[in-house]
Scaffold this active site. Structure first.
Site, PDB file in Angstrom:
ATOM      1  N   ARG A  98       0.743  -1.023   0.133  1.00 39.02           N
ATOM      2  CA  ARG A  98      -0.157  -0.138   0.001  1.00 39.02           C
ATOM      3  C   ARG A  98       0.941   1.095  -0.010  1.00 39.02           C
ATOM      4  NH1 ARG A  98      -0.693   4.822   3.330  1.00 39.02           N
ATOM      5  NH2 ARG A  98      -2.911   5.236   3.620  1.00 39.02           N
ATOM      6  N   ASP A 105       1.947   4.956   0.392  1.00 36.99           N
ATOM      7  CA  ASP A 105       1.255   6.253   0.895  1.00 36.99           C
ATOM      8  C   ASP A 105       1.216   7.492   0.219  1.00 36.99           C
ATOM      9  OD1 ASP A 105       0.445   7.288   3.507  1.00 36.99           O
ATOM     10  OD2 ASP A 105       2.323   8.410   3.371  1.00 36.99           O
ATOM     11  N   GLU A 113      -2.697   5.246  -2.227  1.00 34.28           N
ATOM     12  CA  GLU A 113      -3.578   5.945  -1.066  1.00 34.28           C
ATOM     13  C   GLU A 113      -3.653   7.455  -1.907  1.00 34.28           C
ATOM     14  OE1 GLU A 113      -4.104   9.021   2.358  1.00 34.28           O
ATOM     15  OE2 GLU A 113      -2.196   8.356   1.362  1.00 34.28           O
ATOM     16  N   HIS A 142      -7.900   4.842   9.106  1.00 35.47           N
ATOM     17  CA  HIS A 142      -7.201   5.506  10.076  1.00 35.47           C
ATOM     18  C   HIS A 142      -7.213   6.844   9.904  1.00 35.47           C
ATOM     19  CE1 HIS A 142      -4.325   4.774   7.060  1.00 35.47           C
ATOM     20  NE2 HIS A 142      -3.377   5.497   7.689  1.00 35.47           N
ATOM     21  N   ASP A 143      -7.427   7.466   8.592  1.00 38.53           N
ATOM     22  CA  ASP A 143      -7.539   8.891   8.354  1.00 38.53           C
ATOM     23  C   ASP A 143      -8.937   9.506   8.347  1.00 38.53           C
ATOM     24  OD1 ASP A 143      -4.728   8.700   8.351  1.00 38.53           O
ATOM     25  OD2 ASP A 143      -4.829   8.316   6.126  1.00 38.53           O
TER      26      ASP A 143
END
Ligand code: NOJ
Ligand code: NOJ
Ligand code: CA
Ligand code: CA
Length: 704
Positions: free
Chosen positions: A248, A250, A278, A348-349
């Protein structure tokens, strides 16, 4: 007689065991590193999941032993994840991939605001482990235990930045310093090698601003710097060699697409694994650049449009299922590979889906829709325990417990199993079958495999009549066995469903798993590469003996072949887009899987700069050239629009492009106005010999 009957019974039992075993073992085999269509990802903030080894916990100001300060480390680690695999919590949940925090060594300093690096996003040495998560042996054990249990490991990876830093203060946190397996490479405030950007923080006003300035106070890498480029590529290789199955990436919106194409190409050439980025989108936000990125960069994206839309319907209750279905249709047109985008309801964001203002039922309905939709569903840890939390760090609280009897847990378990058993969910297309503001009934279909999901999130019961389906005639029990109040339905000879009632908060799922009727490709991964790279084709009905795989009209060398998975290498063909087709040993052909991109060669990042290119307002500079990567002289595929604000200023323009290594290329700069009118540079084509490795910057004067 009795003896015979018993014998027959135990024989039948043995046969059943054999069948179950075969099915199971073939499932484990099929779990490839590049096809996640039938997987369910479980996202773990490593520090927050489970403390399996208190001896590795930090001490002093980094640590909050009673979890009262959520900005500090709380003790969770890889050993904790191993324990929860081995004791059945994660395996019974049915998830088949674990996305864990970035595993690398992070800064130890505490940020002036009191923050620590428990989340793993503040890297210091990408070739070492974060000791608070475990050592190398622990990581290797995690990969091994996960693999033994049919689970993949996805790591988070931050190639955009190191850690918080301030131009003017070398004592701020750890000054962004990075190390290569213990050797200092450089730091932020004293950066004579140009490892970092020094353009201040982004105000998020443009794509360019977000790429070349710092994200918050994070020391932003100059990815065109050869040391950085090589270091990050070696680093990801280190983790690939440790056996990871996915990455993943970032903050992909904050790095040039060109450099990221070279990163992805490096991954797919060394050890192909599913890679998704992301690119944050707020509620209601639609960004064509996000679609382009997913379609052109070689990596998938977290599907924020999907997540935000589902939250609007079921959490915020400010949109209807009709809006949701519009998003389904629009994204399936905008994303070339919509089934490869990674869906979720929270992370988590953002605030957790479950909150004091929503009911558990809302979470359950959202999970049911998520797990039966297109895309690769991701469950954020703790959702199955109805964990709540608004902003960061409240949305990253520790697991409240490991209860395997919650409805959400059982729902995930049942639907994960369905994703593996019925390929309609992973490989199929979506058709809406019945819809209003409260009710959404949709069907996923691949070959003759069908899954129908019905949800009523309103306050009234609806009588559903005149509903068409692709389910063959017969009756169907709810796959959820009434967990969310579902009932069975009957489909008549005209493939109409006999009218039935859908009560408030009901979700029902009905499915039909068919005999395969010939070869069908469900997935090809990755969808880009150059001659010699491995490509995996999944689907069904390929047969047990080798046939042929075609890229266009050219056959590819087969490395392995089974009824559901084929691995081939990309043949020597001119760069361009090709359809992939499977032909069985008895010469039956599959569907054409369109859009596979063959590159000229491995990609290297080059910055193209053109000075003195004056334009009218609304006109931008692009580049077009003679290779696939540069648009093959098709101005509609020209690369750009170039930037002109941060690294160079108007009338200079620049763009970082992934170009084929070691080639004599020809190209020109062009001007395109907002109507698409094109003005070419005068003169003969420009020529340039691209580097075989490393990076380059080339600079020219616009030719009127
Ligand atoms: C996005 C991550 O998901 C977020 O949690 C992190 O703080 C930023 N990128 C910076 O790495
Ligand atoms: C961007 C271009 O749009 C695409 O056609 C090209 O091949 C890729 N870069 C390389 O991955
Ligand atoms: Ca620990
Ligand atoms: Ca950046």
């Amino acid at each position: 007689m009795k003896f015979l009957a018993n014998f027959a019974k135990s024989f039948a039992f043995m046969l059943l065991c054999l069948l179950v075993f075969q099915q199971f073992s073939s499932e484990i085999e099929a779990s490839s590193k590049v096809d996640y269509s039938q997987d369910v990802i479980y996202q773990i903030v490593t520090d927050r999941f489970y403390d399996g080894d208190p001896t590795n916990n930090p001490t002093g100001e980094l640590y909050s032993p009673d979890a009262s300060n959520l900005h500090k480390y709380l003790g969770g680690d890889w050993q904790g994840i191993i324990e929860k695999i081995e004791n059945g919590y994660l395996t019974d949940l049915g998830v088949t991939a674990l996305w864990i925090s970035q595993p690398v060594e992070n800064v130890y300093a505490v940020h002036p605001e009191g923050y620590t690096s428990y989340h793993g996003y503040w890297a210091k040495d990408y070739k070492k482990t974060n000791p608070f998560y475990g050592d190398l042996a622990d990581f290797q054990q995690l990969v091994e235990v996960a693999h033994e249990n049919g689970m993949k490991i996805i790591i988070d990876f931050t190639p955009n930045h190191s850690s918080p830093a301030l131009e003017t203060d070398p004592n701020y946190v750890e000054n962004g310093a990075i190390y290569d397996n213990g050797t200092l490479l450089g730091n932020y405030s004293n950066d004579d090698q140009g490892l970092f950007h020094h353009n201040g923080g982004t105000d998020f006003s443009s794509l360019e601003d977000g790429i070349y300035r710092n994200l918050y106070d994070l020391a932003d890498y100059n990815l065109q710097n050869e040391t950085i480029d090589q270091y990050l590529k070696e680093s990801i290789k280190h983790w690939l060699d440790l056996g990871i199955d996915g990455i993943r990436v970032d903050a992909v919106k904050h790095m040039s697409r060109g450099w990221q194409e070279t990163l992805v190409n490096h991954i797919y050439t060394h050890q192909p694994v599913f890679t998704f980025g992301e690119w944050f989108l707020g509620k209601g936000e639609i960004d064509p650049k996000n679609h382009d990125f997913a379609n052109e960069s070689g990596m998938s994206l977290l599907d924020f449009r999907y997540g935000q839309a589902l939250r609007s319907v079921l959490k915020d209750e400010d949109a209807t299922w009709t809006d949701f279905h519009e998003m389904i249709e629009h994204t399936s047109a905008s994303y070339d590979e919509v089934n490869d985008q990674v869906t979720f309801i929270d992370n988590h964001d953002m605030s957790r889906f479950t909150s004091s203002t929503t009911s558990k039922t809302d979470t359950e309905m959202a999970l049911a829709v998520l797990l039966t939709s297109r895309g690769v569903p991701t469950i954020y840890y703790g959702t199955e325990q109805y964990l709540t939390g608004e902003g960061d760090p409240e949305n990253r609280k520790p697991m409240p417990g490991f209860d395997q009897n919650t409805k959400a847990y059982q729902l995930i378990s049942k639907l994960s199993a369905l994703r593996q058993a019925n390929p309609a969910l992973g490989f199929g297309n979506t058709t809406e079958r019945w819809i209003n503001q409260d009710v959404y009934i949709y069907e996923r279909k691949f070959g003759d495999h069908v899954v129908v999901t019905a949800v009523n999130s309103g306050d009234t019961a609806y009588n559903i009549s005149n509903m068409q389906t692709a389910l063959p005639s017969g009756s169907y029990n709810d796959v959820l066995a009434g967990l969310l109040n579902g009932n069975s339905i009957t489909v008549n000879q005209d493939q109409q469903v006999n009218s039935f009632e859908l009560v408030p908060n009901e979700v029902a799922v009905w499915q039909y798993t068919a005999e395969s009727n010939g070869p069908s490709i469900g997935h090809v991964g990755p969808m880009v590469g150059q001659q010699g790279n491995d490509i995996t084709i999944t689907g069904e009905g390929f047969g047990s003996s080798n046939g042929n795989v075609f890229f266009g009209n050219e056959t590819a060398e087969v490395k392995s072949w089974s009824d559901s998975e084929i691995v081939v290498t990309i043949p020597a063909l001119a760069a361009g887009k090709y359809a992939v087709t499977v032909e069985t040993s008895s010469q039956v052909s599959s569907n054409n899987y369109e859009g596979f991109e063959i590159l000229t060669n491995q990609l290297v990042p080059v910055r193209f700069v053109v000075d003195n290119a004056e334009t009218d307002y609304g006109t931008s500079i692009y580049l077009v050239g003679n290779t696939q990567e540069l648009g093959n002289w098709d101005v509609d595929k020209a690369i750009g629009p170039f930037f002109n604000q941060v690294m160079y200023q108007y009338p200079s323009w620049y763009y970082d492009i992934g170009v084929p290594a070691g080639q004599e290329i020809e190209f020109k700069f062009v001007k395109k106005d907002s109507q698409g009118n094109v003005t070419w540079e005068s003169g003969t084509n420009r020529t340039y010999s691209t580097p075989t490795t490393g990076t380059d910057t080339i600079q020219f004067n616009w030719r009127n």
